[in-house]
Design an enzyme around this catalytic site. Sequence first.
Site, PDB file in Angstrom:
ATOM      1  N   LYS A  64       0.844  -1.330   0.110  1.00 37.80           N
ATOM      2  CA  LYS A  64       0.021   0.095   0.118  1.00 37.80           C
ATOM      3  C   LYS A  64       0.855   1.272  -0.021  1.00 37.80           C
ATOM      4  CE  LYS A  64      -1.885   1.461   4.188  1.00 37.80           C
ATOM      5  NZ  LYS A  64      -1.439   2.993   4.395  1.00 37.80           N
ATOM      6  N   ASN A  65       1.964   1.178   0.817  1.00 37.86           N
ATOM      7  CA  ASN A  65       2.963   2.499   1.154  1.00 37.86           C
ATOM      8  C   ASN A  65       3.620   2.667  -0.145  1.00 37.86           C
ATOM      9  OD1 ASN A  65       1.239   2.832   3.183  1.00 37.86           O
ATOM     10  ND2 ASN A  65       2.891   2.192   4.811  1.00 37.86           N
ATOM     11  N   ARG A  90      -4.122  10.262   2.935  1.00 39.47           N
ATOM     12  CA  ARG A  90      -2.836  11.187   3.158  1.00 39.47           C
ATOM     13  C   ARG A  90      -2.097  11.315   1.598  1.00 39.47           C
ATOM     14  NH1 ARG A  90      -2.368  12.826   7.521  1.00 39.47           N
ATOM     15  NH2 ARG A  90      -0.475  13.764   7.353  1.00 39.47           N
ATOM     16  N   CYS A 106      -5.310   7.709   8.997  1.00 34.81           N
ATOM     17  CA  CYS A 106      -5.564   7.225  10.275  1.00 34.81           C
ATOM     18  C   CYS A 106      -5.438   8.114  11.368  1.00 34.81           C
ATOM     19  CB  CYS A 106      -4.680   5.909  10.639  1.00 34.81           C
ATOM     20  SG  CYS A 106      -5.248   4.418   9.504  1.00 34.81           S
ATOM     21  N   ASP A 137       4.016   0.120  12.067  1.00 33.02           N
ATOM     22  CA  ASP A 137       2.839  -0.622  11.645  1.00 33.02           C
ATOM     23  C   ASP A 137       2.717  -1.826  11.995  1.00 33.02           C
ATOM     24  OD1 ASP A 137       1.897   1.739   9.686  1.00 33.02           O
ATOM     25  OD2 ASP A 137       3.808   1.493   9.093  1.00 33.02           O
ATOM     26  N   VAL A 191       7.150   6.566  16.948  1.00 36.81           N
ATOM     27  CA  VAL A 191       6.888   7.125  15.415  1.00 36.81           C
ATOM     28  C   VAL A 191       5.539   7.988  15.558  1.00 36.81           C
ATOM     29  CG1 VAL A 191       6.671   6.923  12.984  1.00 36.81           C
ATOM     30  CG2 VAL A 191       8.261   5.275  14.179  1.00 36.81           C
TER      31      VAL A 191
HETATM   32  N1  EPU Z   1       5.759  14.197  10.614  1.00 33.47           N
HETATM   33  C1  EPU Z   1       5.621  15.664  10.809  1.00 33.47           C
HETATM   34  N2  EPU Z   1       5.674  16.383   9.895  1.00 33.47           N
HETATM   35  C2  EPU Z   1       5.589  16.242   8.650  1.00 33.47           C
HETATM   36  C3  EPU Z   1       5.590  14.831   8.314  1.00 33.47           C
HETATM   37  C4  EPU Z   1       5.476  13.807   9.316  1.00 33.47           C
HETATM   38  O1  EPU Z   1       5.909  15.921  12.042  1.00 33.47           O
HETATM   39  O2  EPU Z   1       5.416  17.093   7.754  1.00 33.47           O
HETATM   40  C5  EPU Z   1       5.791  13.287  11.631  1.00 33.47           C
HETATM   41  C6  EPU Z   1       4.517  12.342  11.937  1.00 33.47           C
HETATM   42  O3  EPU Z   1       3.723  13.106  12.514  1.00 33.47           O
HETATM   43  C7  EPU Z   1       4.980  11.386  12.522  1.00 33.47           C
HETATM   44  C8  EPU Z   1       6.459  11.113  12.043  1.00 33.47           C
HETATM   45  O4  EPU Z   1       7.024  12.178  11.242  1.00 33.47           O
HETATM   46  O5  EPU Z   1       5.101  11.472  13.934  1.00 33.47           O
HETATM   47  C9  EPU Z   1       6.444   9.828  10.813  1.00 33.47           C
HETATM   48  O6  EPU Z   1       5.526  10.209   9.871  1.00 33.47           O
HETATM   49  P1  EPU Z   1       5.845   9.929   8.368  1.00 33.47           P
HETATM   50  O7  EPU Z   1       5.977  11.372   7.380  1.00 33.47           O
HETATM   51  O8  EPU Z   1       7.074   9.027   8.257  1.00 33.47           O
HETATM   52  O9  EPU Z   1       4.642   9.012   7.853  1.00 33.47           O
HETATM   53  P2  EPU Z   1       3.586   8.990   6.724  1.00 33.47           P
HETATM   54  O10 EPU Z   1       4.517   9.244   5.487  1.00 33.47           O
HETATM   55  O11 EPU Z   1       2.561  10.030   6.971  1.00 33.47           O
HETATM   56  C10 EPU Z   1       3.770   6.516   6.179  1.00 33.47           C
HETATM   57  C11 EPU Z   1       2.845   5.415   6.144  1.00 33.47           C
HETATM   58  C12 EPU Z   1       2.275   5.026   7.485  1.00 33.47           C
HETATM   59  C13 EPU Z   1       3.581   4.557   8.192  1.00 33.47           C
HETATM   60  C14 EPU Z   1       4.488   5.680   8.395  1.00 33.47           C
HETATM   61  C15 EPU Z   1       5.891   5.125   9.100  1.00 33.47           C
HETATM   62  C16 EPU Z   1       1.802   5.871   3.983  1.00 33.47           C
HETATM   63  C17 EPU Z   1       0.648   6.204   3.284  1.00 33.47           C
HETATM   64  N3  EPU Z   1       1.853   5.717   5.330  1.00 33.47           N
HETATM   65  O12 EPU Z   1       3.260   7.596   6.769  1.00 33.47           O
HETATM   66  O13 EPU Z   1       1.399   3.933   7.170  1.00 33.47           O
HETATM   67  O14 EPU Z   1       3.159   4.354   9.512  1.00 33.47           O
HETATM   68  O15 EPU Z   1       5.003   6.096   7.089  1.00 33.47           O
HETATM   69  O16 EPU Z   1       6.585   4.165   8.281  1.00 33.47           O
HETATM   70  O17 EPU Z   1       2.768   5.484   3.311  1.00 33.47           O
HETATM   71  C18 EPU Z   1      -0.307   2.482   7.632  1.00 33.47           C
HETATM   72  O18 EPU Z   1       0.020   1.888   6.557  1.00 33.47           O
HETATM   73  O19 EPU Z   1      -1.036   1.944   8.597  1.00 33.47           O
HETATM   74  C19 EPU Z   1       0.459   3.680   8.226  1.00 33.47           C
HETATM   75  C20 EPU Z   1       0.053   4.525   8.968  1.00 33.47           C
END
Ligand code: EPU
Length: 446
Positions: free
Chosen positions: A30-31, A104, A128, A318, A340
Amino acid sequence: MGAGVALHADSITIRGGQPLNGRIELKGAKNLVTKAMVAALLGDTPSVLKDVPDISDVRVVRGLLDVHGVKITDGEEDGELHLDPGAVESAHMADIDAHAGSSRIPILFCGPLLHRLGEAFIPDLGGCRIGDRPIDFHLDVLRTFGAVVEKLPSGIRLSAPTGLRGAKIELPYPSVGATEQVLLTAVRSEGITELRGAAIEPEIMDLINILQKMGAIISVDTDRVIRIEGVTALSGYSHRALFDRNEAASWAAAALATEGDIFVGGARQSEMLTFLNVFRKVGGEFEIHEDGIRFYHPGTALNPVIIETDVHPGFMTDWQQPLVVALTKAQGVSIVHETVYEKRFGFVDALVEMGATIQIHRECLGGQACRFGQRNFNHSAVISGPSTLHGADIVVPDLRGGFSHLIAALSAEGTSRVSNVGIISRGYERFLEKLQLLGADFTIEG
Ligand code: EPU
């Protein structure tokens, strides 16, 4: 997409106590696939993506690409998408708005749309509720490339009056999404981009593979440094997506919690090393095969573990939620320090109602203090086992928490009614069919 009619449900009744046994097949992560679909916008020619799962996050991205003029058709193979960006155009605000609050991924349209159209409008994001999930890194990055960002009540408008230029960027935290934002923007920006503090998850590496196939020049150096040399044009790609290691870990946890035996077709060892180590420490057995990994319960007591979630190559956040269910059955005290996301333990209330002994703490109960210490976030869990879970009426809170609730209900004595299960189809393809295949005893309520 896919063979047969998919089962859908809002709530299901599960009669627990049945081990899950059998074989299921994974598709692409998915990611990764959702971002790979966005990358197709950058090409001058069509792209082909294989192993795309039929999940609602994919449907959201498909819809948003569609309103921007990308023609998407299903290929011959199950899960094969053809994406033709030949007629990309600005979308009507109302059509974009229809996708508000659903995922997102739309934030990653910024760079590609700016390159293609000189402007972008991004609707309010969904995803989420496992933390505040700000997008400050994304917006800072885009501004550094030269984008003008305007926040509106219904979303974000971006323009690039003087084009986008490569830059030196350092992320405050190795964010997956912000790293992808940089990659998808830098590949066609003028000059060189140097990104420090990058996330290096396997899904990001696979996105880099795709971008390289399209003609990008990207090098991954040591210590989380990624360098991108911008090019003026990219072509389409043909790519089979990396398997979904989060889904693999979820089924592994399901095998352990239900005392079952699940062969996860398509799972690979190298992207799951960290998970496999923890799975083995808990007492889970696994066999690595050429075409997948067999995960099974040892038939003896499970062991408690101490886990700290982290960015790759650490233990993924995850993986934590499904594994916690198995840890309620381990003999002794386990600790999970979530570093995280600050609010990823909402799902444990239901487990406690079902008979688990889990306490949540604000303190960092891990090897090191994390960003959430001293900030009133309940981000450490202490799980005392073994517990016998009993059925309950539970409401799914988020994607991974929802899968955990399913496993909990399947491993519990008696009957559970699990509602809001639709969320689970955001990330788990045909999970009801897979549960049927594995011998789960459930009925669909509606
Ligand atoms: N963060 C910030 N500011 C930002 C971006 C992120 O403070 O501008 C913080 C977030 O709040 C969090 C941390 O940085 O505390 C990590 O966030 P990250 O940006 O790495 O996560 P994401 O890209 O939003 C993706 C996956 C998530 C997975 C995380 C960590 C997708 C669509 N989602 O999220 O997947 O948990 O990376 O590996 O790729 C899931 O699949 O259930 C899921 C939540």
